[in-house]
Design a protein around this motif. Structure first.
Motif, PDB file in Angstrom:
ATOM      1  N   ARG A 113       0.854  -1.190   0.000  1.00 47.18           N
ATOM      2  CA  ARG A 113       0.000   0.000   0.000  1.00 47.18           C
ATOM      3  C   ARG A 113       0.888   1.237   0.000  1.00 47.18           C
ATOM      4  N   ARG A 115       2.400   4.929   0.243  1.00 45.35           N
ATOM      5  CA  ARG A 115       2.280   5.905   1.322  1.00 45.35           C
ATOM      6  C   ARG A 115       3.201   7.095   1.046  1.00 45.35           C
ATOM      7  N   TRP A 124      -2.969   0.083  -3.644  1.00 46.88           N
ATOM      8  CA  TRP A 124      -2.131  -1.108  -3.664  1.00 46.88           C
ATOM      9  C   TRP A 124      -1.414  -1.210  -5.006  1.00 46.88           C
ATOM     10  N   CYS A 197       5.775   2.877   1.967  1.00 44.40           N
ATOM     11  CA  CYS A 197       4.860   1.739   1.892  1.00 44.40           C
ATOM     12  C   CYS A 197       4.229   1.510   3.262  1.00 44.40           C
ATOM     13  N   THR A 212      -6.610  -1.185  -6.061  1.00 50.34           N
ATOM     14  CA  THR A 212      -5.345  -1.512  -6.711  1.00 50.34           C
ATOM     15  C   THR A 212      -5.121  -0.514  -7.848  1.00 50.34           C
TER      16      THR A 212
END
Length: 236
Positions: A113, A115, A124, A197, A212
């Motif tokens: 995921r 970040r 994702w 992440c 996603t």
């Protein structure tokens, strides 16, 4: 030869900047025009233009001169006040090359995921990155695997399982996305970049999360079907 000290001194005013052992020329808006490669770079003594065109330094065309550049500060044969004609449809395209690691286990795939990222934050995505200057795509992939997952992969242990030609709707740029599957790797998988992440998780290939990254989901669906080539974002 170009006087790098002159270029560095006048960089902000002239749109010329030093980058490593070469120099970059930009227009008034900051748009990239060309780069000159110095003697120990990949293409010594050449001007490189967008799209990969390269010409010897002294053969570089001069479309206009900047009147505010002092004539006594540079060798008159080295015209660093250059711009290029607008790109035409016949010019070779400049592609951004992305590399993606497809790690699967029992019909599941490893996703992270994103970040604190400018692109697709909170979504994702496969462990991925971009090819950097001076490296082949296989080295780009092994480098990203080490940086993001803390594992080492030999370049010979990478299999190219899918190629996606992606036209990005956000910026209109053409991107070649390459998806590699390693036959083996060394080390323990971990989230080596927690600042970029949020978490790593195994997801069923037939049950990817709704958030996603779209082109990633497209490529994984193609890989599952055995497809090795696809396009996204192009008309027709």
């Amino acid at each position: 030869m170009i006087d790098f000290e002159v270029l560095t001194e006048r960089a902000a005013h002239e749109g010329i900047e030093r980058i490593g052992v070469g120099v970059v020329v930009r227009d008034a808006s900051g748009r990239f025009l060309m780069i000159h490669r110095a003697a120990d770079d990949v293409l010594p003594g050449l001007w490189e233009y967008p799209g990969g065109h390269c010409l010897p330094l002294l053969a570089a065309p001069c479309h206009h001169r900047r009147p505010d550049l002092r004539e006594d500060r540079v060798n008159p044969r080295d015209d660093i006040r250059l711009t290029t004609a607008p790109a035409s449809r016949t010019d070779p395209p400049a592609l951004v090359v992305g590399v993606h690691l497809v790690l699967t286990e029992a019909h599941r795939v490893l996703l992270g995921r994103r970040r604190n990222t400018r692109y697709a934050a909170g979504m994702w995505h496969l462990p991925a990155g971009h090819m950097e200057r001076g490296e082949p795509v296989t080295r780009s992939m092994t480098r990203e695997a080490e940086e993001e997952l803390g594992i080492t992969i030999a370049e010979d242990d990478l299999l190219l399982v899918h190629t996606l030609h992606h036209l990005d709707a956000d910026d209109g740029r053409s991107r070649l996305q390459l998806f590699f599957r390693p036959t083996r790797y060394n080390g323990r998988l971990r989230n080596a970049e927690p600042d970029k992440c949020g978490e790593l998780r195994w997801w069923p290939l037939d049950g990817l999360p709704d958030d996603t990254v779209p082109y990633t989901a497209h490529a994984l669906a193609g890989i599952t079907r055995g497809s090795t080539l696809s396009t996204v974002g192009w008309a027709g």
